[in-house]
Design a protein around this motif. Sequence first.
Motif, mmCIF file in Angstrom:
data_model
loop_
_atom_site.group_PDB
_atom_site.id
_atom_site.type_symbol
_atom_site.label_atom_id
_atom_site.label_comp_id
_atom_site.label_asym_id
_atom_site.label_seq_id
_atom_site.Cartn_x
_atom_site.Cartn_y
_atom_site.Cartn_z
ATOM 1 N N GLY A 45 -10.049 14.930 -39.716
ATOM 2 C CA GLY A 45 -8.519 14.435 -40.279
ATOM 3 C C GLY A 45 -7.329 15.372 -40.158
ATOM 4 N N PHE A 46 -6.471 15.085 -40.503
ATOM 5 C CA PHE A 46 -5.076 15.524 -40.275
ATOM 6 C C PHE A 46 -4.194 15.302 -41.344
ATOM 7 N N GLN A 47 -3.589 16.166 -41.991
ATOM 8 C CA GLN A 47 -2.849 16.172 -43.121
ATOM 9 C C GLN A 47 -1.437 16.716 -43.103
ATOM 10 N N PRO A 48 -0.439 16.155 -42.562
ATOM 11 C CA PRO A 48 0.950 16.952 -42.602
ATOM 12 C C PRO A 48 1.405 16.651 -43.939
ATOM 13 N N GLU A 49 2.417 17.605 -44.169
ATOM 14 C CA GLU A 49 3.154 17.527 -45.410
ATOM 15 C C GLU A 49 4.649 18.148 -45.585
ATOM 16 N N TYR A 50 5.642 17.409 -46.121
ATOM 17 C CA TYR A 50 7.037 18.092 -46.247
ATOM 18 C C TYR A 50 7.155 18.669 -47.579
ATOM 19 N N ARG A 51 7.612 19.713 -47.467
ATOM 20 C CA ARG A 51 7.824 20.564 -48.996
ATOM 21 C C ARG A 51 9.127 20.809 -49.229
ATOM 22 N N TYR A 52 9.682 20.765 -50.412
ATOM 23 C CA TYR A 52 11.229 20.949 -50.905
ATOM 24 C C TYR A 52 10.875 22.247 -51.645
ATOM 25 N N TRP A 53 11.631 23.287 -51.329
ATOM 26 C CA TRP A 53 11.401 24.537 -52.311
ATOM 27 C C TRP A 53 12.509 24.584 -53.114
ATOM 28 N N PHE A 54 12.194 24.805 -54.660
ATOM 29 C CA PHE A 54 13.430 24.842 -55.408
ATOM 30 C C PHE A 54 14.160 26.204 -55.593
ATOM 31 N N SER A 55 13.472 27.211 -55.237
ATOM 32 C CA SER A 55 13.856 28.569 -55.185
ATOM 33 C C SER A 55 15.101 28.732 -54.031
ATOM 34 N N GLY A 56 15.294 27.892 -53.279
ATOM 35 C CA GLY A 56 16.275 28.181 -52.080
ATOM 36 C C GLY A 56 15.663 29.101 -50.949
ATOM 37 N N ARG A 57 14.234 29.397 -51.041
ATOM 38 C CA ARG A 57 13.777 30.248 -50.112
ATOM 39 C C ARG A 57 12.501 29.671 -49.845
ATOM 40 N N PRO A 58 12.099 29.090 -48.691
ATOM 41 C CA PRO A 58 10.905 28.548 -48.467
ATOM 42 C C PRO A 58 9.610 29.557 -48.753
ATOM 43 N N MET A 59 8.681 29.023 -49.041
ATOM 44 C CA MET A 59 7.373 29.496 -49.264
ATOM 45 C C MET A 59 7.487 30.882 -50.542
ATOM 46 N N THR A 60 8.448 30.560 -51.312
ATOM 47 C CA THR A 60 8.472 31.126 -52.490
ATOM 48 C C THR A 60 8.704 30.383 -53.711
ATOM 49 N N ARG A 61 7.958 30.547 -54.713
ATOM 50 C CA ARG A 61 7.879 29.937 -56.105
ATOM 51 C C ARG A 61 7.535 28.410 -55.998
ATOM 52 N N GLU A 62 8.009 27.514 -56.846
ATOM 53 C CA GLU A 62 7.666 26.290 -56.727
ATOM 54 C C GLU A 62 8.319 25.283 -55.854
ATOM 55 N N PHE A 63 7.736 24.138 -55.531
ATOM 56 C CA PHE A 63 7.861 23.422 -54.568
ATOM 57 C C PHE A 63 7.256 21.685 -55.092
ATOM 58 N N VAL A 64 7.867 20.766 -54.317
ATOM 59 C CA VAL A 64 7.285 19.457 -54.526
ATOM 60 C C VAL A 64 7.517 18.893 -53.049
ATOM 61 N N GLY A 65 6.632 17.927 -52.690
ATOM 62 C CA GLY A 65 6.408 17.459 -51.314
ATOM 63 C C GLY A 65 6.068 16.189 -51.368
ATOM 64 N N ALA A 66 6.068 15.313 -50.166
ATOM 65 C CA ALA A 66 5.447 14.298 -49.913
ATOM 66 C C ALA A 66 4.319 14.574 -48.750
ATOM 67 N N THR A 67 3.264 14.080 -48.789
ATOM 68 C CA THR A 67 2.080 14.094 -47.813
ATOM 69 C C THR A 67 1.213 12.923 -47.296
ATOM 70 N N THR A 68 0.737 12.927 -46.204
ATOM 71 C CA THR A 68 0.246 11.776 -45.583
ATOM 72 C C THR A 68 -1.208 12.435 -45.362
ATOM 73 N N LEU A 69 -2.282 11.484 -45.187
ATOM 74 C CA LEU A 69 -3.496 11.624 -44.603
ATOM 75 C C LEU A 69 -4.222 10.849 -43.524
ATOM 76 N N LEU A 70 -4.458 11.227 -42.620
ATOM 77 C CA LEU A 70 -5.348 10.259 -41.573
ATOM 78 C C LEU A 70 -6.686 10.674 -41.292
ATOM 79 N N ALA A 71 -7.562 10.235 -41.815
ATOM 80 C CA ALA A 71 -9.051 10.650 -41.541
ATOM 81 C C ALA A 71 -9.875 9.435 -41.066
ATOM 82 N N ASP A 72 -10.968 10.097 -40.360
ATOM 83 C CA ASP A 72 -12.070 9.252 -39.788
ATOM 84 C C ASP A 72 -13.459 9.917 -40.415
ATOM 85 N N TYR A 73 -14.153 9.073 -40.762
ATOM 86 C CA TYR A 73 -15.411 9.585 -41.801
ATOM 87 C C TYR A 73 -16.859 8.738 -41.536
#
Length: 159
Positions: A45-73
């Motif tokens: 599978g492949f799972q891309p995700e967009y993240r919005y960071w509230f701290s004003g600095r990516p990869m620091t503190r809290e975030f929310v995002g939208a994700t999708t998943l594509l999988a074969d099983y």
Amino acid sequence: MWTAMTPNAGLELVVGERSSIDLSVFYKPRYDADMGVLLNSRIVGFQPEYRYWFSGRPMTREFVGATTLLADYYLIHKDYVYDGNAISLGVVGGYSFILGSKWRLELCGGFSFLGFLQKRYHINDNYDDYFVGESVKANSWGYKLFPAKIGVSFTYIIK
């Protein structure tokens, strides 16, 4: 993915002042070459995700995002075989703790709306025998509310 013994890898790219994109892939083969046996499941599978960071600095503190998943099983569970594809769209949130100048500890979780299309049959049946001269078609489909991502990650920042 590790609870399902499915190796995975991810890469997060900063794309703006408050945003990043996380790209994750996972793969578990059905055949274990080291043991020489067939396993009861296979997933890729492949799972891309967009993240919005509230701290004003990516990869620091809290975030929310939208994700999708594509999988074969392919999965064997309680005398049934499930062989199909899944796609989902969901929301995720989390927090990234700073452990050092380049290290982070991230906790995240979320839910998604998952749709699947699969062949479902008893383990002793050969589903392909039901179709002579025709293409094999899925006989089961549906939608479920599903955990999009529940995770603990250690991250190293490359600059």
